[in-house]
Enzyme design. Structure first.
Site, PDB file in Angstrom:
ATOM      1  N   GLU A  35      -5.109   3.204  -5.975  1.00  0.00           N
ATOM      2  CA  GLU A  35      -6.096   2.135  -5.875  1.00  0.00           C
ATOM      3  C   GLU A  35      -7.460   2.414  -5.931  1.00  0.00           C
ATOM      4  OE1 GLU A  35      -4.743  -1.090  -3.146  1.00  0.00           O
ATOM      5  OE2 GLU A  35      -3.040  -1.134  -3.706  1.00  0.00           O
ATOM      6  N   LYS A  68      -4.960  -1.980   4.011  1.00  0.00           N
ATOM      7  CA  LYS A  68      -5.423  -2.056   2.548  1.00  0.00           C
ATOM      8  C   LYS A  68      -7.318  -2.941   3.337  1.00  0.00           C
ATOM      9  CE  LYS A  68      -1.828  -1.786  -0.003  1.00  0.00           C
ATOM     10  NZ  LYS A  68      -1.231  -1.511  -1.981  1.00  0.00           N
ATOM     11  N   SER A 111       6.131  -1.080  -2.505  1.00  0.00           N
ATOM     12  CA  SER A 111       7.064  -2.184  -2.633  1.00  0.00           C
ATOM     13  C   SER A 111       8.042  -2.530  -1.503  1.00  0.00           C
ATOM     14  CB  SER A 111       7.255  -2.448  -3.470  1.00  0.00           C
ATOM     15  OG  SER A 111       6.943  -3.064  -4.510  1.00  0.00           O
ATOM     16  N   HIS A 125      -5.565   7.784  -3.322  1.00  0.00           N
ATOM     17  CA  HIS A 125      -4.800   6.316  -2.859  1.00  0.00           C
ATOM     18  C   HIS A 125      -4.163   5.639  -4.470  1.00  0.00           C
ATOM     19  CE1 HIS A 125      -3.033   1.908  -2.842  1.00  0.00           C
ATOM     20  NE2 HIS A 125      -2.322   2.364  -1.954  1.00  0.00           N
ATOM     21  N   ASN A 135      -0.267   0.974   5.515  1.00  0.00           N
ATOM     22  CA  ASN A 135      -1.317   0.588   5.010  1.00  0.00           C
ATOM     23  C   ASN A 135      -2.277  -0.810   4.815  1.00  0.00           C
ATOM     24  OD1 ASN A 135      -3.823   0.864   3.514  1.00  0.00           O
ATOM     25  ND2 ASN A 135      -2.871   1.613   2.170  1.00  0.00           N
ATOM     26  N   GLY A 172       2.766  -2.903  -5.239  1.00  0.00           N
ATOM     27  CA  GLY A 172       3.360  -4.246  -4.776  1.00  0.00           C
ATOM     28  C   GLY A 172       3.146  -4.458  -6.153  1.00  0.00           C
ATOM     29  N   GLU A 192       4.021   8.171  -3.769  1.00  0.00           N
ATOM     30  CA  GLU A 192       3.704   6.163  -4.357  1.00  0.00           C
ATOM     31  C   GLU A 192       3.747   6.503  -6.147  1.00  0.00           C
ATOM     32  OE1 GLU A 192       2.031   4.327  -0.975  1.00  0.00           O
ATOM     33  OE2 GLU A 192       0.466   4.941  -1.956  1.00  0.00           O
TER      34      GLU A 192
HETATM   35  C1  PEP Z   1       0.370   1.052  -1.160  1.00  0.00           C
HETATM   36  O1  PEP Z   1       0.067   0.249  -1.556  1.00  0.00           O
HETATM   37  O2  PEP Z   1       0.429   2.009   0.007  1.00  0.00           O
HETATM   38  C2  PEP Z   1       1.993   0.760  -0.800  1.00  0.00           C
HETATM   39  C3  PEP Z   1       2.501   1.387  -0.445  1.00  0.00           C
HETATM   40  O3  PEP Z   1       1.700  -0.505  -1.138  1.00  0.00           O
HETATM   41  P1  PEP Z   1       2.692  -1.307  -1.421  1.00  0.00           P
HETATM   42  O4  PEP Z   1       4.018  -1.251  -0.330  1.00  0.00           O
HETATM   43  O5  PEP Z   1       2.446  -2.651  -1.150  1.00  0.00           O
HETATM   44  O6  PEP Z   1       4.151  -1.346  -2.466  1.00  0.00           O
END
Ligand code: PEP
Length: 251
Positions: free
Chosen positions: A95, A10, A206, A93, A8, A166, A160
Site C-alpha cells: 500500500e 493500517k 487475506s 508494504h 497491521n 484485502g 504478501e
Molecule cells: C496487510 O495489509 O499486510 C494484509 C495482510 O492485509 P489483509 O490481511 O487484510 O489481507
C-alpha cells in the site's frame, strides 16, 4: 523459535478510545499465550496510550518510518518509534509502494531501522496472481542492497502477494510453500546459506482464523502478517490461539 504473528491495523481505528478497546480485548484474550510472539502495529499516534496499558508478552511495531530526521514534514523517524516502545517496523508494504515508495527508499529505511536496533519487516510480493522469481528477486535485491551481514538476524521478510491483500483471496498453502522456498533460495544466494537461514519469512494476505495455522504447518512459514482480521479482537485472538495449537505435536 516461536512463530511471529504481527497485526497491521493500517489507518484504523479513528479514536484512541476505540484503539484502547481493541487492544484491551486482544490483550485479555491472549494473556495466557506463551508460544506465539505477538506484535501489534497500530497507527503511531496510539502507541503511547497502548504501551502504557500493555504487558510484556505483547510487542509493538510501526507501520512505516522515514530514513532521516529533521526538516521532513509529516514523517516519523526510527528513533521516535523506538522511544515510543517499538521493536519492529513494517517497511515496503504494497500500500505504500502504490503511493510511490521505491526499492531505493525502502533500502534506506531498512538501514535506518537496523541502525536503531529495531527489526524491519520487509514486505515483498508479486502483483499478478503468478509467482515470478525475477520480480521477487528484484524487490529483495533493491531493498537489501549493502546490508551488513551482522544485521541479518534482525531482518524479517513478509511475503504478501499483492493480489491477496484485502481481497478474501489468500494464496493457497502449496503456493505459499513454494514462494517460501524460492525466497529462501534467493536469500541464500545473496547472503550464504548459514546467514539466510536465520531470516524469518512470514505470510500475509487475506488471513483469517480458519486458515492461519495452515501457513505455519503446511507452508512452513515462520509467522504471519495479519491486516483486516487484526481489527476484530475476537477473530485475531482465535487466529493466534490456532497458531499456538498448531505447534502442539499430535499424539
Ligand atoms: C496487510 O495489509 O499486510 C494484509 C495482510 O492485509 P489483509 O490481511 O487484510 O489481507
Amino acid at each position: 523459535m516461536k512463530p511471529l504473528v504481527i497485526a497491521n491495523w493500517k489507518c484504523n481505528p479513528v479514536t484512541t478510545t476505540e484503539a484502547k478497546r481493541l487492544f484491551n480485548s486482544v490483550k485479555e484474550g491472549l494473556k495466557n499465550i506463551k508460544d506465539v510472539e505477538v506484535v501489534i502495529c497500530p497507527p503511531f499516534i496510539y502507541l503511547l496510550a497502548l504501551k502504557a496499558n500493555s504487558h510484556k508478552a505483547i510487542k509493538f511495531g510501526g507501520q512505516n518510518c522515514f530514513f532521516e530526521k529533521g526538516p521532513f514534514t509529516g514523517e516519523i523517524s526510527p528513533q521516535m518509534l523506538k522511544n515510543l516502545g517499538c521493536q519492529y517496523v513494517i517497511l515496503g508494504h504494497s500500500e505504500r509502494r502504490a503511493l510511490g515508495e521505491s526499492d531505493e527508499m525502502i533500502n534506506k529505511k531498512i538501514k535506518a531501522v537496523l541502525k536503531e536496533g529495531l527489526k524491519p519487516i520487509l514486505c515483498i510480493g508479486e502483483k499478478d496472481q503468478e509467482f515470478k522469481t525475477k520480480e521477487i528477486k528484484n524487490q529483495l535485491r533493491g531493498a537489501l542492497s549493502i546490508i551488513k551481514i551482522s544485521d541479518l538476524e534482525n531482518l524479517i521478510i513478509a511475503y504478501e502477494p499483492v493480489w491477496a491483500i484485502g481481497t478474501k483471496n489468500p494464496c493457497d498453502f502449496k503456493d505459499a510453500k513454494k514462494a517460501n522456498s524460492s525466497i529462501r533460495e534467493i536469500l541464500a544466494e545473496f547472503f550464504g546459506e548459514s546467514m539466510a537461514k536465520n531470516i524469518l519469512v512470514l505470510y500475509g494476505g487475506s488471513l483469517n482464523s480458519e486458515i492461519a495455522a495452515g501457513y505455519i504447518k503446511e507452508s512452513k512459514m515462520d509467522g504471519l502478517l495479519v491486516g483486516g482480521a487484526s481489527l476484530d479482537a475476537e477473530e485475531f485472538v482465535k487466529l493466534v490461539k490456532k497458531v499456538a495449537r498448531a505447534l502442539i505435536p499430535s499424539p
